[in-house]
Structures are given as structure tokens and as C-alpha cells.
Design an enzyme around this catalytic site. Structure first.
Site, PDB file in Angstrom:
ATOM      1  N   ASP A 261       8.180  11.397   0.967  1.00 54.98           N
ATOM      2  CA  ASP A 261       7.912  12.812   0.748  1.00 54.98           C
ATOM      3  C   ASP A 261       7.996  13.129  -0.734  1.00 54.98           C
ATOM      4  O   ASP A 261       8.581  12.379  -1.516  1.00 54.98           O
ATOM      5  CB  ASP A 261       8.957  13.664   1.498  1.00 54.98           C
ATOM      6  CG  ASP A 261       8.709  13.672   2.998  1.00 54.98           C
ATOM      7  OD1 ASP A 261       7.563  13.388   3.400  1.00 54.98           O
ATOM      8  OD2 ASP A 261       9.663  13.951   3.743  1.00 54.98           O
ATOM      9  N   TYR A 325      17.565   3.780   3.553  1.00 56.37           N
ATOM     10  CA  TYR A 325      17.562   5.118   2.961  1.00 56.37           C
ATOM     11  C   TYR A 325      18.966   5.527   2.579  1.00 56.37           C
ATOM     12  O   TYR A 325      19.944   5.066   3.182  1.00 56.37           O
ATOM     13  CB  TYR A 325      17.072   6.157   3.976  1.00 56.37           C
ATOM     14  CG  TYR A 325      15.614   6.053   4.339  1.00 56.37           C
ATOM     15  CD1 TYR A 325      14.649   6.715   3.587  1.00 56.37           C
ATOM     16  CD2 TYR A 325      15.210   5.333   5.466  1.00 56.37           C
ATOM     17  CE1 TYR A 325      13.306   6.647   3.941  1.00 56.37           C
ATOM     18  CE2 TYR A 325      13.872   5.270   5.824  1.00 56.37           C
ATOM     19  CZ  TYR A 325      12.925   5.931   5.053  1.00 56.37           C
ATOM     20  OH  TYR A 325      11.618   5.863   5.407  1.00 56.37           O
ATOM     21  N   TYR A 397      11.266   9.419  10.748  1.00 51.89           N
ATOM     22  CA  TYR A 397      11.438  10.592   9.880  1.00 51.89           C
ATOM     23  C   TYR A 397      12.931  10.867   9.735  1.00 51.89           C
ATOM     24  O   TYR A 397      13.596  11.276  10.697  1.00 51.89           O
ATOM     25  CB  TYR A 397      10.735  11.811  10.464  1.00 51.89           C
ATOM     26  CG  TYR A 397       9.232  11.699  10.464  1.00 51.89           C
ATOM     27  CD1 TYR A 397       8.492  11.947   9.285  1.00 51.89           C
ATOM     28  CD2 TYR A 397       8.534  11.369  11.612  1.00 51.89           C
ATOM     29  CE1 TYR A 397       7.108  11.862   9.284  1.00 51.89           C
ATOM     30  CE2 TYR A 397       7.145  11.287  11.617  1.00 51.89           C
ATOM     31  CZ  TYR A 397       6.440  11.534  10.457  1.00 51.89           C
ATOM     32  OH  TYR A 397       5.073  11.456  10.455  1.00 51.89           O
TER      33      TYR A 397
END
Ligand SMILES: [Zn+2]
Ligand SMILES: [Zn+2]
Length: 434
Positions: A261, A325, A397
Site C-alpha cells: 500500500d 511484516y 491483507y
């Protein structure tokens, strides 16, 4: 061998020989001329005993008529026949003289002029035939024939190779030279240059690829300050610009192995990408130098730069990469250490069912994805905030994994902790290769 065809088509030696190209390893010209000569000798030997005799006029006339077609098609060794004119090579209905030296030289010179602008190592000639010639070929073809295309490709390829010292390459030539020798038209088709590597995005707030202004669709308007863009720059632009300059390309395309993103950083060893430079005038540059230039931007860094090919685009787009992440999670209420360690345990090897997030539902089909989290690590910052490191499947996501996206993602961090949580910041720490 049948010379009937010469009745309807006065083919030159080369074209006649091409009808039997697969039969004797010699030039089409030699083969064609030899076949015609053999036929002429055969006919003359039949004619010979009839010469002085009377009463054979009809038979003689037939043989002479056949000889006349051979003579007409350029076999001038036969004594001239009254009322029959030799058809010159330039009037041959198949080649129309495209192999004549002056024509080849003219095309060669034009081609060399066009090539002068480009750097290349390999090329291939592709002959473009007018429809009428294709039709003719179709109607006269034999099982042993080669297309005039093949012979012209070979002939022109040899001439260009001699003049340029470049190599003919069938698979993936740097330049495809398309020639219509009948209309004397030449067009160059340049293969793109592909550069593969990995990129790191060190800041938040820029998209991976150029993002056209949605009001003007890139034309430029008041809303975008006449830039045509929604964001002033992108990973693509920062990387592509110095490459386009060095390769003197006309256009480029950026292929990433997925994308982060706009507000997410891409750290660690970076994300694989392939940059495709279309119609480059230069094909070899110092990649390291360009890499250093990009790295000085302070926004994007590139590593492992090397030349790639078309297949790399497909593999970079399709290879699933697992990811690591790092998220900064903020909860509405305080979270205890015990809850954090329980969260780690519950997330381990957990299957997540994720409906297409609300925020992307306008551009992605609404479906349920199944992805896995393999490991999770937490580190407290203050009573309501903690760092969450996740090792998981690509395509999960993360923001929704944390918030739960109003029940569209389950299980979620909010659900497990039974507290409303949001992802305040996110970094991709690693894009793992298989
Ligand atoms: Zn011909
Ligand atoms: Zn605009």
C-alpha cells in the site's frame, strides 16, 4: 520433372528451383536452371529424329510449343523461337525481380540506415509478402517448395550480417527487421530490454506505480496541478527514469511481485521487480551506476540489478512469495502481557478467511481468500500499543487481519484479543523467495 507450370507462369530459374527446394542441396537458381535444361534436352532429343521427316508436323509443333515455354522463362540456351519473347527476371510473376542485385542493394542500404540509430547484437529478417504473392504461392505450391519468404530472409540476413558483423538469431533477436521487398518498405521491431532486481521503499506515501489523476485520467487538470498524476512520484518513476535516460527507450512498464500500500514501507531485501524498457536505442549500460543513482534518491533503493528476459515478467507476477511484516497495533483498551503471548500462540499456523476488504472492493471482485499466518511475534510499546511481526502467505491483507474489517476477516487480532485494534503503521520486512 513437370514444366507444365511454365505455361501459365514464366517463372525465373530461381523461382522454378524454389518449387523443388527440398530436393537437391544446391541453390534455387542452379536447381531451377538445371531442371529446365534437362527438360529442354529431353524435348530436343525427341525433336531431332523428326526434323527431316515429313508427316510429323503436328507432333513437331507440340514439342516446339513446350520448348517455347522453356525459352520464354529465360532458358536462352534454346534457339530463339519466333514470336516468343524471353520474360526477364523482373517480370517473373513470383519474385518480380526482388533478388536482383540493384534491388537487394537498395534495400540493404535503407535497412542499414534505419539500424544506425540502434545498438544491438542480434537481428532477424522477416519478409512481409503482399497478398497477391501469397495467393500465387498457394496456387503453385509443391510438397518440396520453400516460401519465397524463407529465401529472402536468408539472402537479406546474410547481406546484413556481412555489413554489420551482427548475428542472426531466431529466438529473441534484439531487432526484427520486417521487409516488404515488393513495396520496398522496411520496419524495425525492437525487443524490449528487461532489468530485474529488488526494490526497497524507504518512505510512506508513494505508490508503487505511476498513478494517473482520476479526474483527468492523466491529461492534466486543475485538481492535479496539471501533472496528470495523483501522486507526485512513485517507485516506478524513481526507478524507471534513469534507466529510460540511459537506454533511450520510448516507453516502460514496471512489473512488481505484488505491491505494498501507499502508506507501507518495503524494507529488508526488497521486493522483486522487472522493468521493461520498450524500443531502447541502447541495450548495454552499466547497471551498477544507475543503481547508485537511484539509491541516492533516499526514497527508493534497488539491489541485485541484472539483465532479464520476458519470462522473468511472468515469473515475477505469478510466483507466490511469503512475507514478513511488521505492524504497529493500537488497541482501544489496554492489553496485558498474557494476552500478547496468547495472541502469538493463537496466530501460529492459523488459517485466515478473508473477504475482499471494503477499501479495495470497488476494484477487486468480492471473494473469500484463504491464507495462512505461520508465526507471530509481539513487542509491547505501551499499555495500548504493541509491535506485531508476522510471517505469512503473500496476498494476506494485514490491516484487515488486525482490525477484522467488520467481520469480513476471521479470525482477526481484534477478535482474538476481544478488543478493537487497528494497524497504525506497516512495513514489509521481507519478501521471501521460494
Ligand atoms: Zn522469380
Ligand atoms: Zn488531473
Amino acid at each position: 520433372m513437370d514444366t507444365e507450370i511454365l505455361k501459365n507462369y514464366p517463372l525465373c530459374h530461381r523461382c522454378f528451383g524454389r518449387l523443388y527446394a527440398k530436393l537437391l542441396h544446391t541453390s534455387n537458381y542452379e536447381r531451377g536452371r538445371s531442371l529446365k535444361m534437362a527438360k529442354a534436352i529431353e524435348l530436343e532429343s525427341k525433336l531431332y529424329p523428326l526434323k527431316e521427316r515429313t508427316g510429323y508436323e503436328e507432333e513437331r509443333r507440340k514439342i516446339e510449343e513446350e520448348l517455347a515455354y522453356l525459352y520464354r522463362s529465360g532458358l536462352t540456351e534454346i534457339r530463339g523461337i519466333e514470336g516468343v519473347e524471353v520474360v526477364g527476371e523482373d517480370k517473373c510473376p513470383w519474385c518480380k525481380g526482388i533478388f536482383q542485385e540493384k534491388n537487394l542493394e537498395e534495400l540493404l542500404e535503407k535497412t542499414l540506415n534505419l539500424l544506425r540509430e540502434y545498438e544491438y547484437d542480434t537481428f532477424l529478417v522477416g519478409t512481409v509478402l503482399p497478398r497477391s504473392i501469397k495467393k500465387l504461392e498457394e496456387s503453385i505450391k509443391t510438397p518440396y517448395m520453400e516460401s519465397i519468404k524463407q529465401e529472402f530472409n536468408r539472402t537479406m540476413g546474410k547481406l546484413i550480417a556481412e555489413k554489420t558483423s551482427k548475428r542472426v538469431e531466431r529466438e529473441n533477436p534484439d531487432i526484427l527487421i520486417l521487409i516488404d521487398p515488393y513495396r520496398k518498405k522496411i520496419r524495425l521491431q525492437l525487443s524490449p530490454v528487461y532489468i530485474k532486481g529488488r526494490y526497497r521503499k524507504l518512505v510512506r506515501g508513494i505508490p508503487q506505480t505511476r498513478w494517473p489523476c482520476r479526474h483527468c485520467k492523466g491529461r492534466g487538470c486543475e485538481k492535479c496541478n496539471y501533472t496528470g498524476k495523483r501522486y507526485s512520484t512513485s517507485v516506478e518513476e524513481i526507478i524507471a527514469e534513469p534507466f529510460m535516460e540511459a537506454f533511450k527507450g520510448r516507453d516502460e512498464a514496471f512489473h512488481g511481485a505484488g505491491r505494498e500500500d501507499i502508506d507501507v514501507r518495503m524494507l529488508g531485501n526488497g521486493r522483486p521487480f522487472v522493468l521493461e524498457i520498450r524500443e531502447p536505442k541502447v541495450r548495454r549500460v552499466n547497471l551498477e551506476e544507475i543503481g547508485e543513482k537511484i539509491n541516492r534518491s533516499g526514497i527508493v533503493e534497488v539491489l541485485n540489478l541484472e539483465y532479464g528476459n520476458k519470462r522473468d515478467v511472468i515469473s515475477v507476477k505469478n510466483q507466490p512469495h511469503k512475507k514478513t511484516y511488521l505492524a504497529l497495533v493500537e488497541c482501544e483498551e489496554e492489553v496485558s502481557d498474557r494476552e500478547l503471548s496468547q495472541l502469538e500462540k493463537k496466530l501460529e499456523n492459523l488459517t485466515i478467511y478473508q473477504r475482499t476488504p471494503q477499501r479495495v472492493s470497488h476494484r477487486r471482485a468480492d471473494l473469500v481468500r484463504i491464507r495462512k499466518v505461520y508465526r507471530a511475534w509481539t513487542e509491547r510499546i505501551d499499555p495500548k500499543r504493541f509491535k506485531l511481526k508476522l510471517y505469512c502467505d503473500g496476498g494476506l491483507y494485514i490491516k484487515e487481519l488486525i482490525s477484522g474489517d467488520q467481520g469480513r476477516t476471521t479470525p482477526s487480532v481484534s477478535q482474538i484479543l476481544n478488543k478493537r485494534c487497528v494497524c497504525k503503521e506497516l512495513d514489509v520486512l521481507e519478501v521471501h523467495d521460494q
